[in-house]
Design a protein around this motif. Structure first.
Motif, short mmCIF file in Angstrom:
data_model
loop_
_atom_site.label_atom_id
_atom_site.label_comp_id
_atom_site.label_asym_id
_atom_site.label_seq_id
_atom_site.Cartn_x
_atom_site.Cartn_y
_atom_site.Cartn_z
N GLU A 269 31.23 71.65 80.16
CA GLU A 269 32.36 71.30 80.99
C GLU A 269 31.86 70.69 82.30
N TYR A 270 32.41 69.55 82.63
CA TYR A 270 31.94 68.79 83.77
C TYR A 270 32.46 69.35 85.10
N ASN A 271 31.60 69.29 86.11
CA ASN A 271 31.99 69.68 87.46
C ASN A 271 32.00 68.44 88.35
N PRO A 272 33.09 68.19 89.06
CA PRO A 272 33.16 67.00 89.90
C PRO A 272 32.46 67.20 91.24
N ILE A 273 31.86 66.13 91.75
CA ILE A 273 31.29 66.08 93.09
C ILE A 273 32.05 64.98 93.84
N PHE A 274 32.52 65.29 95.04
CA PHE A 274 33.43 64.38 95.74
C PHE A 274 32.75 63.70 96.93
N GLY A 275 33.27 62.54 97.25
CA GLY A 275 32.87 61.83 98.45
C GLY A 275 34.05 61.04 98.99
N PHE A 276 34.06 60.82 100.29
CA PHE A 276 35.16 60.10 100.92
C PHE A 276 34.62 59.24 102.04
N GLY A 277 35.05 57.97 102.09
CA GLY A 277 34.54 57.10 103.13
C GLY A 277 35.39 55.86 103.33
N TYR A 278 34.85 54.93 104.13
CA TYR A 278 35.61 53.79 104.62
C TYR A 278 34.91 52.48 104.26
N ASP A 279 35.66 51.58 103.63
CA ASP A 279 35.20 50.23 103.34
C ASP A 279 35.56 49.37 104.56
N HIS A 280 34.55 49.07 105.39
CA HIS A 280 34.81 48.40 106.66
C HIS A 280 35.08 46.91 106.50
N ILE A 281 34.76 46.33 105.36
CA ILE A 281 35.01 44.90 105.14
C ILE A 281 36.49 44.66 104.84
N PHE A 282 37.04 45.47 103.94
CA PHE A 282 38.43 45.28 103.52
C PHE A 282 39.39 46.31 104.14
N ASN A 283 38.85 47.14 105.08
CA ASN A 283 39.68 48.11 105.79
C ASN A 283 40.40 49.06 104.83
N LEU A 284 39.62 49.68 103.94
CA LEU A 284 40.16 50.58 102.93
C LEU A 284 39.43 51.91 102.96
N TYR A 285 40.17 52.99 102.73
CA TYR A 285 39.57 54.31 102.56
C TYR A 285 39.53 54.64 101.06
N LYS A 286 38.40 55.20 100.61
CA LYS A 286 38.21 55.44 99.19
C LYS A 286 37.68 56.85 98.93
N VAL A 287 38.21 57.46 97.87
CA VAL A 287 37.71 58.74 97.37
C VAL A 287 36.89 58.45 96.11
N VAL A 288 35.72 59.05 96.03
CA VAL A 288 34.84 58.85 94.87
C VAL A 288 34.58 60.20 94.21
N VAL A 289 34.68 60.25 92.88
CA VAL A 289 34.39 61.46 92.11
C VAL A 289 33.26 61.15 91.13
N ILE A 290 32.20 61.96 91.20
CA ILE A 290 31.08 61.87 90.26
C ILE A 290 31.10 63.12 89.40
#
Length: 373
Positions: free
Chosen positions: A149-170
């Motif tokens: 069973e997979y366990n998610p690892i999270f990250g959150f940050g800012y794309d400064h070129i396109f002015n976007l906030y993104k959540v990433v799940v690995i």
């Protein structure tokens, strides 16, 4: 008005909210996105807070508390007679457990689940200073293979070129290699699957570290031990950076963090750890050793292997968490001394500060940036 704006940009969020009610011009100025960005760019230690998420099984839900960072480093200037008192933040949902997934520009990324044994179902992006939040759509887990069973690892940050906030799940895997990541962009109604292979983060990473438009981690695989791996939020691609040259002494553990808006590394050796800072992002020759911190000769709580540095002050003092004993300490590298701030626990004025294995401590900056797009 320019002088007034310069002064307002240096004030804490709570006071700015009070000033918004004083005049229409103040309300218009402080409510603008341009002012919010300028206020964020001028943030100092008085805008930074230690955020503690308590998720012990005895609680029906996770609780989130904030401690002013400057009061921890400089308790003699505190209005609380050197006792650092917590402020409970009004988490928007009842009867839930949360997993810390990082922060960026004052927005906390918290993964939600019904109880400590349940799977994460979605993510809340929450700015507690302005009491606004945004829920992500639910995401799907990869199919279970070989009863794993997979366990998610999270990250959150800012794309400064396109002015976007993104959540990433690995998602982790048996072989230590991630085959894909999921990305959610704030303001959209879905997750995107990106097929890319890279080594997974070390098991002790609680969230991916955001700096300079990318999420970073130290890889798990032994053949990648001299790299800092990253996921670029602009190009949505995997990259690698080299770690510093540590010299001839063995380094048994490397801890990655972010301080002063730069990547930092704490290289743990036998009797001390070295603090390194990448002063120019992407330039591997800019790794600079800031100082060396000796381990405490007599450690009543734990041992050096469970030390987790949280923050480096402008005066080169280090706030450290001892994860096994659950205490905090401030080390002054100039004289090699340690002090233990008097921090009030959530259970009352006489309770001893203690972090459990399910609790989490991180530093974040207060801001006016809204997660609602």
């Amino acid at each position: 008005m320019d002088l007034v704006e310069e002064i307002l940009c240096r004030l804490p969020v709570k006071l700015l909210f009070q000033l918004r009610c004083q005049s229409k011009s103040f309300n218009t100025l402080i409510s603008s996105l341009e002012f919010a960005r300028k206020h964020l760019s001028m943030s100092n230690m008085h805008h930074h807070h230690l955020i503690i998420t308590y998720s012990h099984e005895s609680y029906s839900k996770s609780r989130v508390f904030s401690y002013p960072l400057h009061s921890i480093f400089y308790p003699r200037y505190s209005i609380f007679n050197s006792i650092v008192k917590p402020t409970e933040l009004e988490y928007p949902f009842d009867k839930e457990k949360i997993v810390y997934g990082g922060s960026c520009h004052g927005i906390l990324c918290l993964a939600r689940k019904q109880d400590s044994r349940a799977k994460v179902k979605d993510v809340i992006l929450w700015n507690p200073a302005i009491k606004k939040f945004q829920l992500s759509p639910s995401f799907k887990y990869p199919p279970i293979r070989d009863n794993y069973e997979y366990n998610p690892i999270f990250g959150f940050g800012y794309d400064h070129i396109f002015n976007l906030y993104k959540v990433v799940v690995i998602f982790d895997s048996v072989d230590g290699i991630s085959k894909a990541v999921m990305v959610h962009t704030l303001g959209t109604s879905s997750w995107r699957l990106i097929n890319v292979e890279f080594p997974l983060p070390n098991a002790h990473y609680r969230s991916l570290q955001f700096a300079s438009g990318a999420l970073h981690w130290i890889p798990y695989r032994k053949d990648y031990t001299h790299s800092v791996d990253s996921f670029d939020l602009v190009t949505e691609s995997y990259k690698r950076l080299l770690q510093p040259n540590y010299g001839v002494e063995d380094v048994y553990k490397v801890i990655l963090g972010v301080s002063r808006n730069c990547l930092c590394i704490f290289a743990c050796k036998k009797t001390f750890f070295d603090a390194w800072l990448m002063k120019e992002y992407g330039n591997e020759g800019s790794w600079t050793k800031l100082f060396r911190v000796p381990y405490m000769e007599v450690d009543p709580f734990t041992n050096a292997k469970t030390t987790y540095p949280l923050w480096i002050s402008e005066e080169d003092q280090v706030l450290m968490e001892y994860t096994y004993g659950g205490c905090l300490a401030v080390c002054d590298f100039k004289n090699g001394t340690f002090k233990f701030p008097k921090i009030q626990n959530i259970d009352g004025p006489n309770a001893i500060f203690n972090l459990g294995k399910d609790d989490n401590a991180e530093v974040y900056v207060e801001s006016l940036i809204s997660p609602c797009f």
